[in-house]
Scaffold this motif. Structure first.
Motif, PDB file in Angstrom:
ATOM      1  N   GLN A  66     -10.488 -26.778  27.794  1.00 23.15           N
ATOM      2  CA  GLN A  66      -9.211 -26.587  28.303  1.00 23.15           C
ATOM      3  C   GLN A  66      -8.038 -26.728  28.114  1.00 23.15           C
ATOM      4  N   ALA A  67      -6.956 -26.232  28.153  1.00 29.71           N
ATOM      5  CA  ALA A  67      -5.814 -26.449  28.183  1.00 29.71           C
ATOM      6  C   ALA A  67      -5.448 -27.242  26.486  1.00 29.71           C
ATOM      7  N   GLY A  68      -4.947 -26.596  25.882  1.00 28.83           N
ATOM      8  CA  GLY A  68      -5.051 -26.622  24.147  1.00 28.83           C
ATOM      9  C   GLY A  68      -6.610 -26.815  23.712  1.00 28.83           C
ATOM     10  N   GLY A  69      -7.469 -26.142  24.885  1.00 28.08           N
ATOM     11  CA  GLY A  69      -8.019 -25.567  23.567  1.00 28.08           C
ATOM     12  C   GLY A  69      -8.044 -24.084  22.632  1.00 28.08           C
ATOM     13  N   SER A  70      -9.641 -23.772  21.940  1.00 28.88           N
ATOM     14  CA  SER A  70      -9.059 -22.662  21.402  1.00 28.88           C
ATOM     15  C   SER A  70     -10.493 -21.765  21.936  1.00 28.88           C
ATOM     16  N   LEU A  71     -10.702 -20.548  21.818  1.00 30.14           N
ATOM     17  CA  LEU A  71     -11.750 -19.586  21.426  1.00 30.14           C
ATOM     18  C   LEU A  71     -11.469 -18.310  20.753  1.00 30.14           C
ATOM     19  N   ARG A  72     -12.000 -17.617  20.621  1.00 33.84           N
ATOM     20  CA  ARG A  72     -12.082 -16.971  19.775  1.00 33.84           C
ATOM     21  C   ARG A  72     -13.220 -15.713  20.626  1.00 33.84           C
ATOM     22  N   LEU A  73     -12.761 -14.555  20.456  1.00 33.08           N
ATOM     23  CA  LEU A  73     -13.308 -13.758  21.439  1.00 33.08           C
ATOM     24  C   LEU A  73     -13.721 -12.406  20.464  1.00 33.08           C
ATOM     25  N   SER A  74     -14.938 -11.788  20.256  1.00 32.54           N
ATOM     26  CA  SER A  74     -15.000 -10.914  19.293  1.00 32.54           C
ATOM     27  C   SER A  74     -15.522  -9.421  20.539  1.00 32.54           C
ATOM     28  N   CYS A  75     -15.196  -8.256  19.665  1.00 33.27           N
ATOM     29  CA  CYS A  75     -15.627  -7.121  20.454  1.00 33.27           C
ATOM     30  C   CYS A  75     -16.412  -6.020  19.551  1.00 33.27           C
ATOM     31  N   ALA A  76     -17.849  -6.075  20.076  1.00 34.39           N
ATOM     32  CA  ALA A  76     -18.556  -4.896  19.066  1.00 34.39           C
ATOM     33  C   ALA A  76     -18.498  -3.362  19.129  1.00 34.39           C
ATOM     34  N   ALA A  77     -17.659  -2.180  18.277  1.00 36.82           N
ATOM     35  CA  ALA A  77     -17.478  -1.504  18.669  1.00 36.82           C
ATOM     36  C   ALA A  77     -18.614   0.136  18.442  1.00 36.82           C
TER      37      ALA A  77
ATOM     38  N   SER B 169       4.267 -13.945  25.038  1.00 39.49           N
ATOM     39  CA  SER B 169       3.865 -14.493  26.329  1.00 39.49           C
ATOM     40  C   SER B 169       2.339 -15.128  24.850  1.00 39.49           C
ATOM     41  N   VAL B 170       1.755 -14.552  24.244  1.00 34.98           N
ATOM     42  CA  VAL B 170       0.758 -14.738  23.399  1.00 34.98           C
ATOM     43  C   VAL B 170       1.261 -15.068  21.838  1.00 34.98           C
ATOM     44  N   LYS B 171       2.067 -14.542  21.873  1.00 33.88           N
ATOM     45  CA  LYS B 171       2.569 -14.487  19.778  1.00 33.88           C
ATOM     46  C   LYS B 171       2.500 -16.081  19.689  1.00 33.88           C
ATOM     47  N   GLY B 172       2.221 -15.942  18.259  1.00 32.40           N
ATOM     48  CA  GLY B 172       2.816 -17.399  18.032  1.00 32.40           C
ATOM     49  C   GLY B 172       0.811 -18.423  18.575  1.00 32.40           C
ATOM     50  N   ARG B 173       0.369 -17.996  19.542  1.00 33.83           N
ATOM     51  CA  ARG B 173      -1.303 -18.984  19.489  1.00 33.83           C
ATOM     52  C   ARG B 173      -2.129 -18.185  19.244  1.00 33.83           C
ATOM     53  N   PHE B 174      -2.320 -16.382  19.399  1.00 31.26           N
ATOM     54  CA  PHE B 174      -3.059 -15.703  19.513  1.00 31.26           C
ATOM     55  C   PHE B 174      -3.304 -14.998  17.839  1.00 31.26           C
TER      56      PHE B 174
ATOM     57  N   GLN C  51      -8.495 -14.594  18.036  1.00 29.98           N
ATOM     58  CA  GLN C  51      -8.636 -15.534  17.953  1.00 29.98           C
ATOM     59  C   GLN C  51      -7.279 -16.456  19.192  1.00 29.98           C
ATOM     60  N   MET C  52      -7.772 -17.508  19.696  1.00 31.70           N
ATOM     61  CA  MET C  52      -6.871 -18.106  21.237  1.00 31.70           C
ATOM     62  C   MET C  52      -6.525 -19.086  20.811  1.00 31.70           C
ATOM     63  N   ASN C  53      -5.483 -19.553  20.261  1.00 36.01           N
ATOM     64  CA  ASN C  53      -5.214 -20.959  20.403  1.00 36.01           C
ATOM     65  C   ASN C  53      -4.559 -21.833  20.903  1.00 36.01           C
ATOM     66  N   SER C  54      -4.051 -22.818  21.255  1.00 33.75           N
ATOM     67  CA  SER C  54      -3.399 -23.411  21.977  1.00 33.75           C
ATOM     68  C   SER C  54      -3.435 -23.469  23.557  1.00 33.75           C
ATOM     69  N   LEU C  55      -4.578 -22.520  23.720  1.00 32.34           N
ATOM     70  CA  LEU C  55      -4.959 -22.119  25.773  1.00 32.34           C
ATOM     71  C   LEU C  55      -4.407 -23.398  26.573  1.00 32.34           C
ATOM     72  N   LYS C  56      -3.646 -22.165  27.697  1.00 32.97           N
ATOM     73  CA  LYS C  56      -3.297 -22.569  28.872  1.00 32.97           C
ATOM     74  C   LYS C  56      -3.927 -21.783  29.762  1.00 32.97           C
ATOM     75  N   PRO C  57      -3.516 -22.754  31.161  1.00 31.82           N
ATOM     76  CA  PRO C  57      -3.671 -21.997  32.230  1.00 31.82           C
ATOM     77  C   PRO C  57      -3.992 -20.223  32.097  1.00 31.82           C
ATOM     78  N   GLU C  58      -2.252 -20.621  32.024  1.00 27.32           N
ATOM     79  CA  GLU C  58      -1.917 -19.154  32.418  1.00 27.32           C
ATOM     80  C   GLU C  58      -2.396 -18.192  31.261  1.00 27.32           C
ATOM     81  N   ASP C  59      -3.408 -18.278  30.431  1.00 27.89           N
ATOM     82  CA  ASP C  59      -4.037 -17.538  30.002  1.00 27.89           C
ATOM     83  C   ASP C  59      -5.274 -16.881  31.018  1.00 27.89           C
ATOM     84  N   THR C  60      -6.160 -17.664  31.763  1.00 26.98           N
ATOM     85  CA  THR C  60      -6.940 -17.642  32.952  1.00 26.98           C
ATOM     86  C   THR C  60      -7.195 -16.041  33.299  1.00 26.98           C
ATOM     87  N   ALA C  61      -8.147 -15.136  32.772  1.00 24.68           N
ATOM     88  CA  ALA C  61      -7.918 -13.306  32.694  1.00 24.68           C
ATOM     89  C   ALA C  61      -9.336 -13.333  32.590  1.00 24.68           C
TER      90      ALA C  61
END
Length: 120
Positions: free
Chosen positions: A13-24, A63-68, A82-92
């Motif tokens: 939901q908007a305002g929530g957080s997610l953490r993405l990982s990328c293993a190389a 567009s992501v500075k201060g949130r990611f 780390q993605m905080n304060s997510l917005k609908p426009e972050d959908t991608a």
């Protein structure tokens, strides 16, 4: 063979957080700049964040500075977003990328992407 595998995407939901990982694998991780890019439906892929090979320099799109927050663990060969304060426009679809030289564009290696959906 270089492989970049993203994980951690999902529906939030908007305002929530997610953490993405990328293993190389298949490359000397510590000598590569690592970046996160994203592509929203109907739009071109765009730069989101990057971290230099040393981990000392960080780069963000306005567009992501201060949130990611991007970080890396060279021992685990993994980069995080780390993605905080997510917005609908972050959908991608979020892609991890690696390059020896470049930081904001023209990356050489890419992952397959992970979907992030932010509901309003």
């Amino acid at each position: 063979q270089v492989q970049l595998v993203e994980s951690g995407g999902g529906l939030v939901q908007a305002g929530g957080s997610l953490r993405l990982s990328c293993a190389a694998s298949g490359l000397t991780f510590s000598i590569y700049n690592m970046g996160w890019f994203r592509q929203a439906p109907g739009k071109q892929r765009e730069f989101a964040a990057a971290i230099a090979k040393s981990g000392g320099a960080l780069y963000y799109a306005d567009s992501v500075k201060g949130r990611f927050t991007i970080s890396r663990d060279n021992a685990k060969r993994t980069v995080y977003l780390q993605m905080n304060s997510l917005k609908p426009e972050d959908t991608a679809i979020y892609y991890c990328a690696a390059d020896f030289t470049n930081v904001r564009s023209n990356y050489n290696y890419w992952g397959q992407g992970t979907q992030v959906t932010v509901s309003s």
